[in-house]
Each structure stands twice: as structure tokens, then as C-alpha cells.
Design a protein around this motif. Structure first.
Motif, PDB file in Angstrom:
ATOM      1  N   ALA A  57       0.462  -1.356  -0.194  1.00 26.79           N
ATOM      2  CA  ALA A  57      -0.285   0.116  -0.419  1.00 26.79           C
ATOM      3  C   ALA A  57       0.836   1.118  -0.575  1.00 26.79           C
ATOM      4  N   GLY A  58       0.768   2.214  -0.697  1.00 27.41           N
ATOM      5  CA  GLY A  58       1.573   3.312  -1.024  1.00 27.41           C
ATOM      6  C   GLY A  58       1.694   3.674  -2.548  1.00 27.41           C
ATOM      7  N   GLY A  59       1.674   4.817  -2.434  1.00 28.99           N
ATOM      8  CA  GLY A  59       2.676   5.598  -3.446  1.00 28.99           C
ATOM      9  C   GLY A  59       3.244   6.358  -4.174  1.00 28.99           C
ATOM     10  N   ASP A  60       4.802   5.341  -3.102  1.00 26.11           N
ATOM     11  CA  ASP A  60       6.021   5.885  -3.063  1.00 26.11           C
ATOM     12  C   ASP A  60       7.184   5.452  -3.790  1.00 26.11           C
ATOM     13  N   VAL A  61       7.331   6.250  -5.045  1.00 27.13           N
ATOM     14  CA  VAL A  61       7.885   6.176  -6.196  1.00 27.13           C
ATOM     15  C   VAL A  61       9.495   5.977  -5.578  1.00 27.13           C
ATOM     16  N   LYS A  62       9.949   5.532  -4.906  1.00 23.03           N
ATOM     17  CA  LYS A  62      11.322   5.240  -4.243  1.00 23.03           C
ATOM     18  C   LYS A  62      11.267   3.960  -4.561  1.00 23.03           C
ATOM     19  N   ARG A  63      10.272   3.090  -4.254  1.00 27.79           N
ATOM     20  CA  ARG A  63      10.722   1.552  -4.245  1.00 27.79           C
ATOM     21  C   ARG A  63      10.369   1.013  -5.558  1.00 27.79           C
ATOM     22  N   CYS A  64      10.035   1.768  -6.380  1.00 27.28           N
ATOM     23  CA  CYS A  64       9.750   1.698  -8.472  1.00 27.28           C
ATOM     24  C   CYS A  64      10.736   1.597  -8.353  1.00 27.28           C
ATOM     25  N   ALA A  65      11.847   0.945  -8.277  1.00 28.81           N
ATOM     26  CA  ALA A  65      13.395   1.143  -8.575  1.00 28.81           C
ATOM     27  C   ALA A  65      13.282   0.517 -10.376  1.00 28.81           C
ATOM     28  N   ASP A  66      13.123  -0.307 -10.682  1.00 22.65           N
ATOM     29  CA  ASP A  66      12.671  -1.174 -12.633  1.00 22.65           C
ATOM     30  C   ASP A  66      11.757  -1.325 -13.144  1.00 22.65           C
ATOM     31  N   GLU A  67      11.866  -1.826 -14.173  1.00 25.01           N
ATOM     32  CA  GLU A  67      10.900  -1.548 -14.953  1.00 25.01           C
ATOM     33  C   GLU A  67       9.545  -2.637 -14.778  1.00 25.01           C
ATOM     34  N   ASN A  68       9.806  -2.979 -13.396  1.00 25.89           N
ATOM     35  CA  ASN A  68       8.749  -4.025 -13.963  1.00 25.89           C
ATOM     36  C   ASN A  68       7.628  -3.927 -12.225  1.00 25.89           C
ATOM     37  N   CYS A  69       8.403  -2.777 -11.676  1.00 26.26           N
ATOM     38  CA  CYS A  69       7.549  -1.907 -10.825  1.00 26.26           C
ATOM     39  C   CYS A  69       6.757  -0.656 -11.375  1.00 26.26           C
ATOM     40  N   ALA A  70       5.416  -0.520 -10.833  1.00 19.00           N
ATOM     41  CA  ALA A  70       4.430   0.618 -11.199  1.00 19.00           C
ATOM     42  C   ALA A  70       3.296   0.695 -10.437  1.00 19.00           C
ATOM     43  N   ILE A  71       3.204   2.482 -10.149  1.00 19.43           N
ATOM     44  CA  ILE A  71       2.173   2.749  -8.872  1.00 19.43           C
ATOM     45  C   ILE A  71       1.152   1.981  -9.497  1.00 19.43           C
ATOM     46  N   SER A  72      -0.464   2.106  -8.872  1.00 25.07           N
ATOM     47  CA  SER A  72      -1.639   1.348  -9.505  1.00 25.07           C
ATOM     48  C   SER A  72      -2.469   2.363  -8.769  1.00 25.07           C
ATOM     49  N   ARG A  73      -3.661   2.806  -8.932  1.00 24.68           N
ATOM     50  CA  ARG A  73      -4.221   3.903  -8.685  1.00 24.68           C
ATOM     51  C   ARG A  73      -5.690   3.228  -8.195  1.00 24.68           C
ATOM     52  N   ASP A  74      -6.368   2.653  -7.480  1.00 20.68           N
ATOM     53  CA  ASP A  74      -7.534   2.119  -7.334  1.00 20.68           C
ATOM     54  C   ASP A  74      -7.277   0.315  -7.936  1.00 20.68           C
ATOM     55  N   LEU A  75      -5.996  -0.150  -7.411  1.00 19.97           N
ATOM     56  CA  LEU A  75      -6.074  -1.204  -8.115  1.00 19.97           C
ATOM     57  C   LEU A  75      -7.372  -2.489  -8.223  1.00 19.97           C
ATOM     58  N   PRO A  76      -7.985  -2.725  -6.934  1.00 19.69           N
ATOM     59  CA  PRO A  76      -8.951  -3.207  -7.235  1.00 19.69           C
ATOM     60  C   PRO A  76     -10.689  -3.089  -8.663  1.00 19.69           C
ATOM     61  N   LEU A  77     -10.607  -1.957  -8.400  1.00 22.91           N
ATOM     62  CA  LEU A  77     -11.144  -1.556  -9.376  1.00 22.91           C
ATOM     63  C   LEU A  77     -11.072  -1.507 -10.849  1.00 22.91           C
ATOM     64  N   ILE A  78      -9.597  -2.205 -11.366  1.00 26.57           N
ATOM     65  CA  ILE A  78      -9.050  -1.564 -12.821  1.00 26.57           C
ATOM     66  C   ILE A  78      -9.878  -2.832 -13.324  1.00 26.57           C
ATOM     67  N   GLY A  79     -10.154  -2.368 -14.490  1.00 28.23           N
ATOM     68  CA  GLY A  79     -10.562  -3.391 -15.369  1.00 28.23           C
ATOM     69  C   GLY A  79     -12.047  -3.995 -15.021  1.00 28.23           C
ATOM     70  N   HIS A  80     -12.826  -2.703 -13.930  1.00 30.64           N
ATOM     71  CA  HIS A  80     -14.109  -3.019 -13.613  1.00 30.64           C
ATOM     72  C   HIS A  80     -14.557  -2.557 -14.323  1.00 30.64           C
ATOM     73  N   SER A  81     -16.028  -2.546 -15.519  1.00 38.09           N
ATOM     74  CA  SER A  81     -17.097  -1.721 -15.565  1.00 38.09           C
ATOM     75  C   SER A  81     -18.401  -1.178 -14.473  1.00 38.09           C
ATOM     76  N   ASP A  82     -19.288  -0.483 -15.157  1.00 41.65           N
ATOM     77  CA  ASP A  82     -19.967   0.264 -14.075  1.00 41.65           C
ATOM     78  C   ASP A  82     -20.805  -1.805 -13.761  1.00 41.65           C
ATOM     79  N   THR A  83     -20.854  -1.965 -14.682  1.00 37.51           N
ATOM     80  CA  THR A  83     -21.990  -2.880 -14.537  1.00 37.51           C
ATOM     81  C   THR A  83     -21.292  -4.640 -15.194  1.00 37.51           C
ATOM     82  N   ALA A  84     -22.360  -5.395 -15.047  1.00 37.55           N
ATOM     83  CA  ALA A  84     -21.690  -6.738 -14.535  1.00 37.55           C
ATOM     84  C   ALA A  84     -21.217  -6.916 -16.503  1.00 37.55           C
ATOM     85  N   GLN A  85     -20.034  -7.981 -15.935  1.00 40.95           N
ATOM     86  CA  GLN A  85     -19.430  -8.067 -18.249  1.00 40.95           C
ATOM     87  C   GLN A  85     -20.083  -9.890 -17.579  1.00 40.95           C
ATOM     88  N   THR A  86     -20.477 -10.308 -19.008  1.00 40.91           N
ATOM     89  CA  THR A  86     -21.055 -11.788 -19.522  1.00 40.91           C
ATOM     90  C   THR A  86     -19.842 -11.960 -19.612  1.00 40.91           C
TER      91      THR A  86
END
Length: 392
Positions: free
Chosen positions: A208-237
């Protein structure tokens, strides 16, 4: 709230199957009888009650997506969210609930303060660890076998918008398993999952947190609202065509035993029928709180640290192939039990009476007594565990 009056329906004596969002696995919520649908996301949000001290009272028909959005706007969050957020709260609590943050917070049911449960007479009562504790213990993770969860009071955590995410690739399943076991022994990780997908082995570890200093390599990223990524407002089939069926199953073993469970799964991946069908693996770490309730049918029982291995197949609708895969799943179930594990009951699990009694022991007899005393003979009577309990 359910679309129909739950007390009247359950008290009617008519055969009923309890259903959440309808995201059924292995037909557990499909029946020839009357279907009680408890999913009503459009009307749920106005019924949420903020109780203070991080507690919220939620209608069981609300989706986790709707609840998380509601809480985030108020600076709070659900401790553990499922992978698919358009499941209903009540439906997921009825199987246990796990997700990428289970490495920190355990199962969803570990964060339930109390539930409002409707029995087979139409009687509604609040159950908790101190009020009707046996019903509480059997209802959460109990597949609706002791009644309908109508409302739930949940504990929440502070909302942290950003997550520092590190992704890694692994050359072999054995390497991935070793990595997972190492992560399980750490106490500073906030999210974790691992997978085999399209031939690629990978893992995601986060803090948890957005400390960019912890991202020292290309496989690291700071994600915003990670649990909601890829979810729309409605259910998908579903992404499954009409010519295919999903056979999904999850096995949960104590930490330290994942290598043996993974070896059994990997052996199956290289021989028919699994080597001819689309198969994915998914791994989660579950660290339960020290004071966690020993729920009757959840996959972790009383184990403080467990690892779940999901085996997900997409199979052509061919009876011979599906029967062969179910046979292999039964073999994996035996192996899971030998390792001191349990199934996550949402999936495909052909439990015979002997294996069910081995897994759940005297709780099966107590389930039969609870169903009898609360007049539930017409509710979810088709479930295999209900039939086994009657035999026991």
C-alpha cells in the motif's frame, strides 16, 4: 434487499435455491424448483448504513463493486475483494471470499461483525460470534445451507488510493511455488497473486502507498485504485461460448505444502485430457487473523496461513471429456486432503459421503440438526453436502 420478500418466500415451504449474482459454478445455484434471486444492485446503495467505528451495514444483494465505490467516497475500503467485483455480498460471504489482499487480511468472512439470517420458517435473526454463534459459524462459507443472509455488518479499513505493484516472471512452476512460499513467510506484503496463463508464469506483489522510490526497475508501477482496474459499472457476460463449459476448482493447503499440491497439478497438465484444453492456474496466500472464527465449511478451517491453488479449465461440451476432467479433479481432491487441505466449495467438487465426513466430521451432523430445527428442508436441498449431512 432481495427482489422478493425473503421471509415470506422462505416461510412458504416451497422448494427454493438461494442465489446471489448468478455467477454460478458447477450449477450450485441452478435448480428445477423455484429460484430465489437476492441480487438487486440498483437499489442497494441507499440501504447502506454507516454505523461508525469503521462498520457498515450492507444489504446482501449489493455488489462488491458498488460497495467499494460507496466506501471509497467516504475514505474507507473493503479489506478483501474478490477477483470479480460484480458478485453479491451475500453470495460471496456464503462461500468465504478471498482475493489478492488475503495475504494481509485473510478471508472476507473474517471481517463480518454480524449477519441477519432468515431461516426456513421466515424468522429473521441477527447472528454473530456471541449471538446465535453456531448459525453464524455455519452460515458464513456455508452455501446458504442454514438460511438466507439478508444483511451483513462488515468491518472496513482506511482507503488508500495507491498501491506499489511489483510484477515478476518465473521460468518454471517449481520456481513460482518457491517464490510464493517465501512471500507467505513475510509479514509486510499487502497484496499477492500468482498465475499460469497462456503458458506464462507470473506473480504480482504489492504494498500500500505510492512511494515512487520503491519502484527501482521496469517491472514496478504505482497503481491507482488497483481493485477497480478492469471493472466497469455493470456486470460483464461470461467469456465462455455456448459450446464450452467452465470447470473450475480451488484447493487450499497449509503453507509449506504448496509444492506437493502443485506437483500433482503439473503432472495432470501434461497428459490427457488437461493437455488438450485451455487451463489456467491461480494462486493466493491467505493469512487469517489470530482470532479468526473456525467456520464449518471454509477452506482454511483454523489454519493461520494457507495457500490456495485454483485450476480453471474451459472445456468443449463433450460428456466424455468433462467426465474425465472431473475424475482428475477427484484425484486432486484426494491429494489436497492428504496434505491437510480443503476445497473452496464454490468450485467443482464431487465429494462423496466418505470424503465429506473426513473433511467436516461432526459438523455434518450438526448441519443436519440445524436444518431440522430451523425448518430448512426445502432450502438448497439439492446441494451434495446437505444430502451427505442427512446420511451422516
Amino acid at each position: 434487499m432481495p427482489a422478493a420478500f425473503p421471509a415470506a418466500l422462505l416461510g412458504s415451504g416451497r422448494s427454493l435455491t438461494l442465489r446471489g449474482a448468478g455467477h454460478s459454478c458447477d450449477g450450485q445455484t441452478v435448480t428445477d424448483g423455484e429460484l430465489l434471486v437476492t441480487y438487486a444492485p440498483d437499489t442497494a446503495a441507499p440501504q447502506v448504513r454507516d454505523l461508525g467505528d469503521g462498520l457498515v451495514e450492507v444489504p446482501a444483494g449489493m455488489s462488491w463493486y458498488g460497495l467499494e465505490r460507496y466506501l471509497n467516497r467516504r475514505g474507507r475500503a473493503v479489506p478483501v475483494l474478490p477477483n470479480y467485483l460484480h458478485l453479491s455480498v451475500g453470495g460471496t460471504l456464503s462461500v468465504g471470499g478471498a482475493g489478492i489482499s488475503s495475504v494481509r487480511y485473510g478471508m472476507q468472512v473474517d471481517h463480518v461483525e454480524r449477519i441477519q439470517l432468515v431461516d426456513g420458517t421466515g424468522t429473521s435473526r441477527w447472528c454473530s460470534r456471541t449471538a446465535h454463534p453456531e448459525l453464524f459459524r455455519f452460515a458464513l462459507g456455508g452455501l446458504g445451507m442454514v438460511g438466507l443472509i439478508e444483511r451483513a455488518v462488515l468491518r472496513t479499513v482506511p482507503y488508500l488510493r495507491y498501491t506499489h505493484v511489483h510484477r515478476a516472471h518465473h521460468a518454471t512452476l517449481a520456481e513460482l511455488v518457491e517464490h510464493t512460499e517465501r512471500i507467505a513467510q513475510r509479514d509486510d506484503v499487502d497484496i499477492y497473486c500468482a498465475f499460469l496463463r497462456r503458458g506464462m508464469l507470473g506473480s504480482t506483489t504489492g504494498w500500500a502507498g505510492g512511494d515512487v522510490k520503491r519502484c527501482a526497475d521496469e517491472n514496478c508501477a504505482i497503481s491507482r485504485d488497483l481493485p477497480l482496474i478492469g471493472h466497469s459499472d455493470t456486470a460483464q457476460t461470461s467469456d465462455t461460448s455456448g459450446d464450452q463449459v467452465r470447470l473450475w476448482t480451488d484447493y487450499v493447503v497449509p503453507a509449506g505444502r504448496l509444492a506437493e499440491m502443485a506437483a500433482a497439478v503439473e503432472a495432470l497438465l501434461h497428459r490427457p485430457p488437461l493437455n488438450r484444453v485451455r487451463t489456467e492456474l491461480y494462486i493466493l496466500i491467505v493469512r487469517r487473523p489470530p482470532d479468526a472464527t473456525s467456520f464449518a465449511f471454509t477452506p482454511t478451517s483454523t489454519a493461520p496461513l494457507s495457500i490456495g491453488l485454483g485450476v480453471y479449465t474451459w472445456v468443449d461440451r463433450d460428456p466424455a471429456t468433462t467426465a474425465a476432467i472431473r475424475d482428475e479433479f477427484r484425484n486432486l481432491m484426494d491429494r489436497c486432503c492428504e496434505l491437510g487441505g480443503r476445497p473452496y466449495l464454490y468450485g467443482v467438487h464431487d465429494l462423496d459421503d466418505s470424503l465429506a465426513e473426513r473433511l467436516y466430521g461432526t459438523d455434518l451432523d450438526r448441519l443436519a440438526r440445524l436444518r431440522d430445527s430451523h425448518r430448512l428442508e426445502h432450502v438448497n436441498a439439492h446441494l451434495p453436502l446437505v444430502r451427505t449431512a442427512l446420511h451422516a
